[in-house]
Design an enzyme around this catalytic site. Structure first.
Site, short mmCIF file in Angstrom:
data_model
loop_
_atom_site.label_atom_id
_atom_site.label_comp_id
_atom_site.label_asym_id
_atom_site.label_seq_id
_atom_site.Cartn_x
_atom_site.Cartn_y
_atom_site.Cartn_z
N GLU A 80 4.87 41.93 32.24
CA GLU A 80 5.31 40.60 32.65
C GLU A 80 6.56 40.15 31.89
O GLU A 80 6.95 39.00 31.95
CB GLU A 80 4.18 39.57 32.50
CG GLU A 80 3.56 39.53 31.13
CD GLU A 80 2.43 38.51 31.00
OE1 GLU A 80 2.27 37.65 31.88
OE2 GLU A 80 1.71 38.57 30.00
N ASP A 119 5.31 35.53 35.13
CA ASP A 119 6.17 35.56 33.94
C ASP A 119 7.34 36.52 34.13
O ASP A 119 8.45 36.24 33.68
CB ASP A 119 5.36 35.96 32.71
CG ASP A 119 4.65 34.76 32.11
OD1 ASP A 119 5.26 33.68 32.07
OD2 ASP A 119 3.49 34.89 31.69
N HIS A 131 -4.51 17.56 38.62
CA HIS A 131 -5.74 17.26 39.34
C HIS A 131 -5.55 17.42 40.85
O HIS A 131 -6.37 18.05 41.53
CB HIS A 131 -6.16 15.83 38.98
CG HIS A 131 -7.29 15.34 39.80
ND1 HIS A 131 -8.56 15.80 39.64
CD2 HIS A 131 -7.33 14.46 40.83
CE1 HIS A 131 -9.34 15.22 40.52
NE2 HIS A 131 -8.62 14.40 41.25
N CYS A 183 -1.16 41.07 39.36
CA CYS A 183 -2.03 39.90 39.26
C CYS A 183 -1.24 38.60 39.26
O CYS A 183 -1.81 37.52 39.13
CB CYS A 183 -2.90 39.99 38.01
SG CYS A 183 -1.95 40.14 36.49
#
Ligand code: PEP
Ligand code: MG
Length: 560
Positions: A418, A442, A185, A489
């Site tokens: 990745e 990754d 959060h 990305c």
């Protein structure tokens, strides 16, 4: 002589640098004040509180925070939690607040013990929500009354939505939080309002005993306790440079940028509808990575073709440039509420992403059909977690079959690179796909064999480490040889040093968080292509990431 400044490493959850006075928030400080409440009343109070906060967040344009708060509403009303609390009360005749605490924490422990980063994060959310129920049961108020000095650095174990909602965020300079990950959060709130934050800073609460000021480096994922004058001045200078850079970058809002005469797309990474709105607001050049896991995380049944198509259509209509939809990447740190997956000891190395889709081809087929249902806009499709050519060939056969059935013309079909295997296979992959996008998050974790969620392994997570750069180079070389589009990305796309090298290697699309679009546009426009190419050649030969960063920042001013 001043004593050495103590530093703690954590996860770089929200970029920027802040220096300011420490404000320590301990949850056990909250004193119950009012009349105790029944469980039903307490839960209702917490739900009303979260709902009001979610409404406010949404009104103020913080859609992602609103979604988190809505998820908290579900957590506190979960019948399994209520049943566990009632059982706890019945067994030991425990007072209600203790029963809530014990039952809630036991459930959180069970989730955390599954060894999965996503679930561990939900466990933290559950603990935070349970704390709020306990406060309500004890008749306490859900708002924290903290007097914040200007530029306050909030130090806490973890913050609940109730905590963050009551701070005057204009007075908060930064967050240094002991627990949590990128999807906690605090991390989401911090990113949505642009406050520097380091989470997963293990030991920070103990370390600040007796300290007064802190430097939070949300880019490097590091906090510095009672920084000496030199460290403080350097931090303040970097913060000022960053601020000036962001202000100057605003001039690039919505403009096309070129590198060496060729257009570079500065696209957005999105994974919720709120992030889609942010990408539109950030005037992204399309979407370089549309993470579709949320469709599976938020519902307890598989998302159907029509509802998926509607979401993809909205995204495609929002941009003139391509929107790259990544097929389901469940597994590893990402879970599904409806797919009953067997427990794995190493979920990052398990049946995830494409492997899972090939085991459940109907899931992949529905997603393909939904993508093909979108006739307007420029949607592309991309497979995650590729490690074998054969996996791609099988998925491509299914795709080609669905394309033929749809009567559509060609739709670009690509893969993420990745895994080291995919990079090493890039020459072959580039022959059977229309584009590649490098997932450096990754790729870095698999190359260094270092779990990307483990804050204690932060030194292994740098995407400019030469072994990772060599794999990236193999991929860009293969893409260039086959004349196919190559983007990035992963997080490296928004890292100025890494992005310089990526451009130098031939990457022509950087897909970044919506808040970073203008800054990365201005960087692309400013970088000298000759220098970037030279640095890219050199970087792969250097011994470590520190040497790469040193070389690039000393060659190109203003990057550090
Ligand atoms: C990556 O691995 O770099 C990537 C962009 O995908 P994700 O972060 O969703 O795993
Ligand atoms: Mg990935």
């Amino acid at each position: 002589m001043t004593p050495p400044t103590e530093q703690i490493e954590g996860i770089a959850a929200s970029g920027g640098i802040a220096v300011g006075p420490i404000v320590l928030l301990r949850h056990d400080q909250a004193e119950p004040t009012g009349e105790p409440r029944s469980l039903e009343d307490a839960v209702a109070k917490v739900v009303r509180h979260y709902a009001a906060l979610a409404d406010r967040a949404r009104e103020e344009g913080r859609g992602e925070e609103a979604e988190v708060l809505e998820a908290y509403e579900l957590l506190v009303t979960d019948p399994a939690l209520q049943a566990a609390i009632e059982r706890e009360q019945a067994i030991g005749d425990a007072p209600l607040d203790q029963a809530v605490m014990t039952a809630g924490n036991e459930q959180a422990d069970e989730l955390a013990a599954l060894g999965d980063e996503y679930l561990a994060q939900r466990a933290e959310d559950l603990r935070a929500a349970v704390r709020d129920i306990v406060t309500a049961v004890r008749g306490g108020t859900l708002t924290v009354d903290l007097e914040l000095p200007e530029d306050a650095i909030i130090v806490a174990d973890e913050l609940t939505p109730a905590d963050t909602s009551t701070f005057d965020l204009d007075r908060v300079g930064g967050f240094a939080i002991a627990r949590g990950g990128m999807t906690s959060h605090t991390a989401i709130v911090a990113r949505s309002v642009g406050i520097p934050a380091v989470v997963g800073a293990i030991g920070v609460l103990e370390a600040v005993e007796g300290a007064t000021t802190m430097l939070v480096d949300g880019d490097a994922g590091m906090v510095c306790i009672d920084p000496d004058d030199e460290t403080r001045a350097a931090g303040e200078e970097r913060a000022a440079v960053r601020q000036a850079r962001r202000q100057a970058a605003a001039a690039w809002h919505g403009k096309e940028v070129r590198f060496d005469g060729e257009r570079v797309l500065v696209a957005a990474n999105i994974g919720t509808t709120a992030q889609l709105e942010a990408a539109v607001e950030g005037a992204a050049d399309g979407v370089g990575l549309f993470r579709t896991e949320f469709l599976h995380l938020e519902s307890d049944h598989p998302p159907d073709r029509e509802s998926q198509a509607e979401i993809y259509r909205e995204a495609a209509r929002s941009f003139d440039d391509p929107v790259i939809v990544r097929t389901l990447d469940i597994g590893g740190d990402k879970e599904s509420r409806w797919l009953e997956l067997p427990r794995e000891d190493n979920p990052f190395l398990g049946v995830r992403g494409l492997r899972l889709c090939l085991e459940q081809p109907e899931v992949l087929a529905t997603q393909f059909e939904a993508i093909l249902d979108v006739a307007d806009g420029d949607l592309w499709v991309m497979l995650p977690m590729v490690a074998r050519l054969d996996d791609v060939t099988r998925a491509r056969a299914l795709w080609d079959e669905r394309v033929a059935a749809s009567g559509r013309g060609p739709v670009p079909f690509g893969v993420m690179v990745e895994t080291p295997a995919a990079a090493l296979l890039a020459r072959h992959l580039a022959k059977v796909v229309d584009f590649v996008s490098i997932g450096t998050n990754d790729l870095t974790q698999y190359t260094a064999a270092a779990d990307r969620g483990l804050a204690s392994l932060a030194q292994y997570h740098d995407p400019v480490a030469p072994p990772v750069l060599q794999l990236i180079r193999m991929t860009t070389d293969a893409a260039i040889a086959e004349d196919i589009h190559v983007g990035v990305c992963g997080g490296a796309a928004a890292d100025p040093v890494a992005a310089t090298l990526l451009l130098g290697m031939g990457v022509r699309e950087l897909s970044v968080p919506p808040t970073e679009i203008d800054v990365m546009r201005s960087l692309v426009a400013d970088i000298d292509p000759v220098a970037a190419r030279r640095l890219a050649e050199l970087a792969v030969l250097l011994p470590d990431a520190a040497a790469v960063r040193e070389e690039v920042t000393s060659a190109i001013s203003g990057l550090a």
